[in-house]
Design a protein around this motif. Structure first.
Motif, PDB file in Angstrom:
ATOM      1  N   GLY A  22       0.815  -1.220   0.000  1.00 27.82           N
ATOM      2  CA  GLY A  22       0.000   0.000   0.000  1.00 27.82           C
ATOM      3  C   GLY A  22       0.842   1.260   0.000  1.00 27.82           C
ATOM      4  N   GLY A  24      -0.273   4.512   0.273  1.00 24.95           N
ATOM      5  CA  GLY A  24      -0.968   5.703   0.766  1.00 24.95           C
ATOM      6  C   GLY A  24      -0.146   6.300   1.901  1.00 24.95           C
ATOM      7  N   ALA A  25      -0.760   7.190   2.667  1.00 27.13           N
ATOM      8  CA  ALA A  25      -0.063   7.853   3.772  1.00 27.13           C
ATOM      9  C   ALA A  25       0.573   6.833   4.713  1.00 27.13           C
ATOM     10  CB  ALA A  25      -1.061   8.713   4.550  1.00 27.13           C
ATOM     11  N   THR A  26      -0.185   5.791   5.055  1.00 28.16           N
ATOM     12  CA  THR A  26       0.269   4.837   6.066  1.00 28.16           C
ATOM     13  C   THR A  26       1.440   4.005   5.557  1.00 28.16           C
ATOM     14  OG1 THR A  26      -2.030   4.736   6.783  1.00 28.16           O
ATOM     15  CG2 THR A  26      -0.561   3.061   7.657  1.00 28.16           C
ATOM     16  N   GLU A  45       2.573  -0.688  -4.465  1.00 26.21           N
ATOM     17  CA  GLU A  45       1.260  -0.035  -4.530  1.00 26.21           C
ATOM     18  C   GLU A  45       0.545  -0.538  -5.782  1.00 26.21           C
ATOM     19  OE1 GLU A  45      -1.044   2.044  -3.120  1.00 26.21           O
ATOM     20  OE2 GLU A  45      -2.072   1.806  -5.043  1.00 26.21           O
ATOM     21  N   LYS A  46      -0.684  -1.012  -5.601  1.00 26.79           N
ATOM     22  CA  LYS A  46      -1.434  -1.629  -6.701  1.00 26.79           C
ATOM     23  C   LYS A  46      -1.693  -0.644  -7.850  1.00 26.79           C
ATOM     24  CE  LYS A  46      -5.749  -4.214  -7.181  1.00 26.79           C
ATOM     25  NZ  LYS A  46      -6.872  -4.760  -6.408  1.00 26.79           N
ATOM     26  N   THR A  53      -7.462   6.501  -0.468  1.00 19.68           N
ATOM     27  CA  THR A  53      -7.999   7.584   0.363  1.00 19.68           C
ATOM     28  C   THR A  53      -7.047   8.776   0.434  1.00 19.68           C
ATOM     29  OG1 THR A  53      -9.029   5.846   1.664  1.00 19.68           O
ATOM     30  CG2 THR A  53      -8.947   8.018   2.661  1.00 19.68           C
ATOM     31  N   SER A  54      -5.758   8.520   0.326  1.00 24.95           N
ATOM     32  CA  SER A  54      -4.777   9.562   0.639  1.00 24.95           C
ATOM     33  C   SER A  54      -4.706  10.722  -0.346  1.00 24.95           C
ATOM     34  CB  SER A  54      -3.388   8.932   0.810  1.00 24.95           C
ATOM     35  OG  SER A  54      -3.422   8.050   1.912  1.00 24.95           O
ATOM     36  N   THR A  58      -9.453  16.225   3.209  1.00 21.35           N
ATOM     37  CA  THR A  58      -9.792  17.664   3.275  1.00 21.35           C
ATOM     38  C   THR A  58      -8.519  18.520   3.233  1.00 21.35           C
ATOM     39  OG1 THR A  58     -11.657  16.957   4.650  1.00 21.35           O
ATOM     40  CG2 THR A  58     -11.299  19.293   4.527  1.00 21.35           C
ATOM     41  N   LEU A  60      -6.157  18.874   5.480  1.00 22.69           N
ATOM     42  CA  LEU A  60      -5.833  19.559   6.726  1.00 22.69           C
ATOM     43  C   LEU A  60      -4.839  18.744   7.540  1.00 22.69           C
ATOM     44  CD1 LEU A  60      -9.391  20.735   7.840  1.00 22.69           C
ATOM     45  CD2 LEU A  60      -7.692  21.923   6.441  1.00 22.69           C
ATOM     46  N   VAL A 188      -0.204  -6.770  -4.656  1.00 20.50           N
ATOM     47  CA  VAL A 188      -0.003  -8.039  -3.944  1.00 20.50           C
ATOM     48  C   VAL A 188      -1.219  -8.915  -4.210  1.00 20.50           C
ATOM     49  CG1 VAL A 188       0.074  -9.100  -1.655  1.00 20.50           C
ATOM     50  CG2 VAL A 188       1.557  -7.161  -2.187  1.00 20.50           C
ATOM     51  N   GLY A 368      -6.567   5.839  11.777  1.00 13.11           N
ATOM     52  CA  GLY A 368      -5.705   7.015  11.898  1.00 13.11           C
ATOM     53  C   GLY A 368      -6.075   8.106  10.914  1.00 13.11           C
ATOM     54  N   TRP A 370      -4.193  11.251   8.044  1.00 15.28           N
ATOM     55  CA  TRP A 370      -2.968  11.681   7.336  1.00 15.28           C
ATOM     56  C   TRP A 370      -2.031  12.337   8.346  1.00 15.28           C
ATOM     57  CZ3 TRP A 370       0.751  11.773   4.060  1.00 15.28           C
ATOM     58  CH2 TRP A 370       0.580  11.539   2.697  1.00 15.28           C
ATOM     59  N   THR A 371      -2.597  13.212   9.173  1.00 17.32           N
ATOM     60  CA  THR A 371      -1.778  14.001  10.104  1.00 17.32           C
ATOM     61  C   THR A 371      -0.901  13.116  10.988  1.00 17.32           C
ATOM     62  OG1 THR A 371      -3.607  15.582  10.157  1.00 17.32           O
ATOM     63  CG2 THR A 371      -1.933  15.806  11.887  1.00 17.32           C
TER      64      THR A 371
END
Ligand SMILES: Cc1cc2nc3c(=O)[nH]c(=O)nc-3n(C[C@H](O)[C@H](O)[C@H](O)COP(=O)(O)OP(=O)(O)OC[C@H]3O[C@@H](n4cnc5c(N)ncnc54)[C@H](O)[C@@H]3O)c2cc1C
Length: 518
Positions: A22, A24-26, A45-46, A53-54, A58, A60, A188, A368, A370-371
């Protein structure tokens, strides 16, 4: 960054210390953390980095005023700390944004005034600026198009704002600088176990060619966002569901709807949440909603009622009521919230993260924000290394400047997101001045950014460039469709592709972009 070189590096490594699913952010946060500790690190990353989502947040970097209202002080404190760390480590991507909570009832100013003072206090030394009560005149001065009828005044406070996809690309570059390998368009499709049932690797499929590879790893981290349950099922088909998917929609409007630099925070919507109207890249971003879904999807679609809800709430606060025809772009994202048995209302589910290690050794990290990606990654990599028996090494990311780090750039200059890479980008223009031309009169992007995205930022498809390297589709979906042939031609030149490729890319991108039109 030719694809062939990335694949050669992937094939050359006999066994990875950490393999992350993955981008994304995580996942990218875990990639940077693991690589900075000196573990050999692979991330696959697929689709494209941040495509899940990342790229749909919004934008912020915040503690979350709403979570304070819900009494989750620990979450807010952690997030406020991370907000400060992110500003310090990526000042080219995060900036201070002033928000006003407009007050129309007598009790609102004292109530939100006290709440936001507590928010300031919880940020401690890493505060972004003090909150203040504003008079009616000052409030209108800051937000000229705010609905004046019955307005009493407002409360101003500060939070962070960023460009989510650009931060994702920056994390991938940082991971690469640290010797890690990040590969997009690589899915994967299976997990490999030894005779004791312990995960020792994965099967991956190149999403562009269908080619299958098998790779070995001492530990596998599942950071697949709303799709973590699918990966958990590859490990154990009886794994209980972890995710309660919840959709959030944003509208993008022309800047003339709220021309100032100050954002509006609506503290109480009809469904008891908050929404924001935020200036972003020369537009106004309005969001978001919270709609529980039965299952996640790759390309979530905004519902008509979500669009109407946002238009209706925006109209209450703006002098000019936005209509459907005014929407430049609309997009949906899915929150990977952690399920709680018996709780149907996703807006009351916690935004905390959840880390679990299966019997087979699959490390799953979900939830969690992004922040808080850096803290999530720190927890995950520490636990994963311990479980896999890797040498213990302390986390370094709290004081790790991210790729392109530079201070003092003007966030209104769209090139500021490249940080100190901007000089290299300008060199491309010096060598071929035509690349200094803009791609579309309604958007700031230059032809050189397409070339840069292919050469330096893993861009392989038209959608990679128009969604995540630039934010064209989000800022103006119709303009992004107009630009598509030019951008595809530039990419084809860089990637050595033919006319047929250009035609196919343009057709499939336009089909996608139509889903961003209201
Ligand atoms: C509407 C909305 C607004 C938000 N606003 C904010 C905000 O303002 N501030 C904030 O801090 N947070 C915000 N968030 C939360 C934040 O966006 C998410 O917490 C975060 O982006 C989740 O990142 P992730 O990496 O866990 O998931 P994702 O970004 O979804 O990444 C998971 C990745 O895994 C990939 N993947 C899936 N399956 C496979 C596979 N088999 N092989 C390889 N890869 C795979 C996917 O393609 C995807 O790219 C918001 C969320 C939403 C929905």
């Amino acid at each position: 960054m030719p694809r062939a070189d990335l694949l050669a590096r992937l094939d050359a490594q006999p066994c990875w210390d950490m393999s992350i699913i993955g981008g994304g952010a995580t996942g990218l946060g875990c990639g940077v953390d693991a690589a900075s500790r000196g573990y050999s690190t692979l991330l696959v990353e697929k689709h494209d980095f941040s495509q899940g989502t990342s790229s749909r947040s919004t934008k912020l970097v915040h503690g979350g005023v709403r979570y304070l209202q819900q009494g989750n002080v620990a979450l807010v404190m952690d997030a406020l700390h991370e907000r400060g760390v992110l500003l310090r480590n990526a000042p080219h991507l995060v900036h201070n944004q002033a928000f006003v909570v407009p007050d129309y009832q007598w009790w609102e100013r004292p109530f939100y005034g006290v709440g936001l003072k507590l928010y300031d206090m919880l940020a401690g030394k890493l505060g972004f600026g003090r909150s203040r009560i504003l008079s009616r005149a000052k409030t209108l001065n800051m937000i000229p198009n705010l609905e004046p009828t019955d307005l009493r005044g407002g409360v101003i406070y500060h939070d962070g704002q960023f460009d989510d996809s650009r931060l994702a690309i920056t994390l991938a570059r940082t991971m690469d600088d640290l010797g890690g390998l990040a590969v997009n368009h690589m899915a994967v499709t299976g997990l490999a176990k030894d005779q004791d049932g312990q995960i020792r690797g994965a099967e991956v499929e190149d999403s562009l060619t269908g080619q299958i590879r098998r790779l070995r790893a001492k530990t596998v981290i599942n950071a697949a966002g709303v799709f973590v349950d699918g990966i958990r099922n590859l490990d154990n088909p009886a794994s209980p569901r972890l995710i309660a998917p919840s959709q959030g929609v944003h509208l993008v409007l022309d800047k003339s709807f709220s021309p100032g630099d100050t954002a509006i925070m609506v503290p109480h919507t009809d469904d008891g949440r908050v929404i924001f109207l935020v200036p972003w890249h020369g537009r106004v971003l309005v969001g978001t909603t919270d709609t529980a879904l039965d299952a996640p999807s790759q390309e979530p679609r905004p519902l008509d009622e979500e669009i109407d809800f946002l238009l209706e709430h925006a109209a209450r606060y703006l002098t000019r009521d936005p209509k459907r025809a005014d929407i430049l772009s609309v997009f949906a994202g899915i929150r990977p919230l952690i399920r709680v048995e018996g709780e149907d209302k996703t807006s009351s589910l916690s935004r905390d993260h959840h880390l679990t290690i299966s019997q087979g050794g699959l490390v799953t990290i979900a939830g969690g924000k992004w922040t808080t990606y850096r803290k999530m990654a720190e927890d995950t990599v520490t636990q994963a290394a311990r479980f896999a028996g890797l040498p213990s090494r302390s986390c370094k990311t709290e004081n790790l400047p991210l790729h392109g780090w530079t201070n003092g750039l003007n966030p209104k200059d769209h090139l500021s997101v490249y940080g100190n890479d901007v000089e290299e980008l300008r060199e491309i223009i010096r060598q071929e001045p035509k690349l200094g031309e803009a791609l579309h009169p309604k958007l700031p992007y230059l032809r050189a950014e397409v070339v840069w995205a292919v050469r330096r930022e893993w861009a392989l498809t038209l959608s990679d460039v128009l969604r995540h390297r630039t934010r064209a589709i989000v800022l103006d979906a119709a303009a992004s469709m107009d630009m598509a042939p030019d951008v595809a031609a530039l990419m084809a030149r860089e990637l050595g592709r033919d006319e047929g490729w250009v035609k196919n890319e343009v057709a499939s991108f336009r089909e996608l972009a139509r889903t961003y039109l209201a």
